[in-house]
Design a protein around this motif. Sequence first.
Motif, short mmCIF file in Angstrom:
data_model
loop_
_atom_site.label_atom_id
_atom_site.label_comp_id
_atom_site.label_asym_id
_atom_site.label_seq_id
_atom_site.Cartn_x
_atom_site.Cartn_y
_atom_site.Cartn_z
N ALA A 146 -34.52 -20.21 -27.90
CA ALA A 146 -33.22 -20.40 -28.55
C ALA A 146 -33.41 -20.35 -30.06
N PRO A 147 -32.85 -19.34 -30.72
CA PRO A 147 -33.07 -19.22 -32.17
C PRO A 147 -32.50 -20.40 -32.95
N HIS A 148 -31.47 -21.04 -32.42
CA HIS A 148 -30.86 -22.19 -33.12
C HIS A 148 -31.74 -23.44 -33.03
N CYS A 149 -32.84 -23.37 -32.27
CA CYS A 149 -33.78 -24.49 -32.19
C CYS A 149 -35.02 -24.27 -33.05
N LEU A 150 -35.03 -23.18 -33.82
CA LEU A 150 -36.14 -22.93 -34.75
C LEU A 150 -35.90 -23.69 -36.04
N ASP A 151 -37.01 -24.11 -36.66
CA ASP A 151 -36.93 -24.74 -37.97
C ASP A 151 -36.49 -23.70 -39.00
N ASP A 152 -35.85 -24.15 -40.05
CA ASP A 152 -35.37 -23.26 -41.11
C ASP A 152 -36.53 -22.59 -41.84
N GLY A 153 -36.26 -21.38 -42.34
CA GLY A 153 -37.18 -20.76 -43.28
C GLY A 153 -37.94 -19.55 -42.81
N THR A 154 -37.97 -19.23 -41.51
CA THR A 154 -38.78 -18.10 -41.06
C THR A 154 -37.97 -16.94 -40.50
N VAL A 155 -36.70 -17.14 -40.21
CA VAL A 155 -35.85 -16.08 -39.67
C VAL A 155 -35.15 -15.36 -40.82
N GLN A 156 -35.28 -14.04 -40.84
CA GLN A 156 -34.60 -13.25 -41.87
C GLN A 156 -33.24 -12.77 -41.38
N THR A 157 -33.23 -12.13 -40.21
CA THR A 157 -31.97 -11.62 -39.66
C THR A 157 -31.93 -11.86 -38.15
N ILE A 158 -30.71 -11.87 -37.62
CA ILE A 158 -30.51 -11.96 -36.18
C ILE A 158 -29.53 -10.88 -35.77
N VAL A 159 -29.95 -10.03 -34.84
CA VAL A 159 -29.07 -9.04 -34.24
C VAL A 159 -28.82 -9.53 -32.83
N THR A 160 -27.54 -9.64 -32.45
CA THR A 160 -27.18 -10.15 -31.13
C THR A 160 -26.70 -9.01 -30.25
N GLU A 161 -27.23 -8.98 -29.02
CA GLU A 161 -26.84 -7.99 -28.03
C GLU A 161 -26.23 -8.71 -26.84
N ASP A 162 -25.02 -8.32 -26.47
CA ASP A 162 -24.40 -8.88 -25.27
C ASP A 162 -25.06 -8.27 -24.05
N ILE A 163 -25.28 -9.09 -23.03
CA ILE A 163 -25.82 -8.60 -21.77
C ILE A 163 -24.95 -9.16 -20.65
N ASN A 164 -24.63 -8.30 -19.70
CA ASN A 164 -23.71 -8.67 -18.63
C ASN A 164 -24.46 -9.37 -17.50
N GLY A 165 -24.71 -10.66 -17.70
CA GLY A 165 -25.41 -11.45 -16.70
C GLY A 165 -24.59 -11.73 -15.45
N LYS A 166 -23.28 -11.52 -15.52
CA LYS A 166 -22.44 -11.67 -14.31
C LYS A 166 -22.82 -10.63 -13.27
N GLU A 167 -23.32 -9.48 -13.75
CA GLU A 167 -23.84 -8.43 -12.87
C GLU A 167 -25.32 -8.23 -13.21
N TRP A 168 -26.10 -9.29 -13.03
CA TRP A 168 -27.47 -9.35 -13.52
C TRP A 168 -28.34 -8.19 -13.05
N GLU A 169 -28.38 -7.92 -11.76
CA GLU A 169 -29.25 -6.86 -11.24
C GLU A 169 -28.92 -5.51 -11.88
N LYS A 170 -27.63 -5.19 -11.97
CA LYS A 170 -27.20 -3.94 -12.57
C LYS A 170 -27.55 -3.90 -14.06
N ALA A 171 -27.28 -4.98 -14.77
CA ALA A 171 -27.54 -5.03 -16.21
C ALA A 171 -29.02 -4.86 -16.52
N VAL A 172 -29.87 -5.53 -15.78
CA VAL A 172 -31.31 -5.44 -16.02
C VAL A 172 -31.85 -4.07 -15.64
N LYS A 173 -31.32 -3.51 -14.56
CA LYS A 173 -31.75 -2.17 -14.14
C LYS A 173 -31.37 -1.13 -15.20
N GLU A 174 -30.19 -1.26 -15.79
CA GLU A 174 -29.72 -0.29 -16.78
C GLU A 174 -30.31 -0.50 -18.17
N HIS A 175 -30.77 -1.70 -18.46
CA HIS A 175 -31.30 -1.98 -19.80
C HIS A 175 -32.67 -1.33 -19.93
#
Length: 184
Positions: A146-175
């Motif tokens: 969890a990036p929000h549980c890291l101490d301050d000072g070492t993260v420069q940027t965060i890129v967030t990607e949505d993943i469709n966990g409601k259809e987990w098998e399909k999402a993981v297969k396609e990723h």
Amino acid sequence: GSPAGPGAQAEPPGPGTFNLGAQSRRWAAFQERHRLSCEEAARLLLDAYEYRGLVKHTGGCHCGAIRFEVWASADLHVFNCNCSICTKKQNRHFIVPASRFKLLKGADNLTTYTFNTHRAQHTFCKTCGVQSFYTPRSNPDGYGIAPHCLDDGTVQTIVTEDINGKEWEKAVKEHKTIRDMSKP
């Protein structure tokens, strides 16, 4: 045995020993200057080599009972999953190989929740309830941090990607890369 004669080859150093040759004095001075044991100095050197391009992040839970370190990029690729548990916990995480994660404190204060396939190991602090890391179903040989549980000072940027966990098998297969994120 017989004494070594001309042309005899010296035995190679055994496991755990090594001959530094001309670097012996430099190694000893480095250890002394930084007050490191041989093992500590070797770990520092190995970490620097193996984790090139990565930074050491530290973090933990809210109450401080759980502390960890993780080697990852300063630029994080975070997954925002919409499966039932990730939605309820707001579990956004980045994935690292197990070899890049070290629990520093609190193993006895962790508890685990599983459901459905029981492959994901949702670990959290018994005291404050915060999940600072877990073992994801997609990468059972790694950790979701969890990036929000890291101490301050070492993260420069965060890129967030949505993943469709409601259809987990399909999402993981396609990723294209998610299953390989825990590979060193």
